[in-house]
Motif scaffolding. Structure first.
Motif, PDB file in Angstrom:
ATOM      1  N   SER A  63      -0.358  -3.851   4.030  1.00 44.47           N
ATOM      2  CA  SER A  63       0.379  -3.048   4.994  1.00 44.47           C
ATOM      3  C   SER A  63       1.854  -3.419   4.922  1.00 44.47           C
TER       4      SER A  63
ATOM      5  N   ALA B 105       0.842  -1.201   0.000  1.00 41.15           N
ATOM      6  CA  ALA B 105       0.000   0.000   0.000  1.00 41.15           C
ATOM      7  C   ALA B 105       0.871   1.244   0.000  1.00 41.15           C
ATOM      8  N   SER B 106       0.342   2.291  -0.623  1.00 42.05           N
ATOM      9  CA  SER B 106       1.016   3.590  -0.605  1.00 42.05           C
ATOM     10  C   SER B 106      -0.060   4.657  -0.391  1.00 42.05           C
ATOM     11  N   ALA B 107       0.338   5.906  -0.440  1.00 40.12           N
ATOM     12  CA  ALA B 107      -0.616   6.996  -0.213  1.00 40.12           C
ATOM     13  C   ALA B 107      -1.676   7.057  -1.306  1.00 40.12           C
ATOM     14  N   ASN B 108      -1.353   6.592  -2.507  1.00 40.65           N
ATOM     15  CA  ASN B 108      -2.309   6.699  -3.609  1.00 40.65           C
ATOM     16  C   ASN B 108      -2.711   5.344  -4.195  1.00 40.65           C
ATOM     17  N   LYS B 109      -2.312   4.242  -3.551  1.00 46.90           N
ATOM     18  CA  LYS B 109      -2.629   2.916  -4.090  1.00 46.90           C
ATOM     19  C   LYS B 109      -2.933   1.947  -2.943  1.00 46.90           C
TER      20      LYS B 109
END
Length: 152
Positions: free
Chosen positions: A120, A112-116
């Motif tokens: 975790s 996971a990232s800030a936009n995807k």
């Protein structure tokens, strides 16, 4: 006379005891006829396509109960939980019970990232995705010739 009455009472007790034992045996046998779920294979952590094969091989029917994410097609999703259940046949039919394995899927892709969406970074799946992404970045950087090197 007393001896005849005693023998009659013993016979009655014996008959009642035998009838009780027969009734108890019948209940045990009828209870044993109820279908129970077979031993479910452990498929948590596998891709659903691989899990489906194992579940079917165990004589059960895979049923997707929940999904999280929409980044992958179901065959490529990761199995995160399973629950076995036995579905009885419809009443008044000669059908048999169906053994099912309810499957929860995670269909997010990578870390996971800030936009995807994704796993975790603290989870085993997220750590593996990050390690794979880092290795891919490292190998593509090594394969690309350096622009700073002058040609003679």
């Amino acid at each position: 006379m007393d001896q005849t009455n005693t023998q009659t009472q013993r016979r009655r007790v014996g008959v009642v005891g035998l009838a009780g034992l027969t009734a108890a045996s019948a209940l045990v046998l009828l209870g044993a006829g109820v279908a129970q779920a077979t031993s479910a294979p452990d498929v948590v952590g596998q891709k659903y396509s691989d899990a489906q094969t194992a579940i079917s091989g165990a004589g059960m029917t895979p049923v997707i109960s929940t999904t999280v994410g929409d980044q992958k097609a179901w065959p490529d999703c990761l199995v995160t939980n399973t629950v076995s259940r036995t579905v009885p046949p419809p009443e008044n039919t000669g059908g048999s019970a169906t053994n099912q394995l309810l499957v929860s899927l995670n269909c997010d892709s990578g870390e996971a990232s800030a936009n995807k969406p994704g796993f975790s970074a603290a989870s085993p799946e997220g750590k593996a995705a990050k390690a794979a992404a880092d290795a891919a970045a490292k190998s593509s950087a090594a394969a690309t010739p350096s622009a700073a090197a002058p040609s003679s």
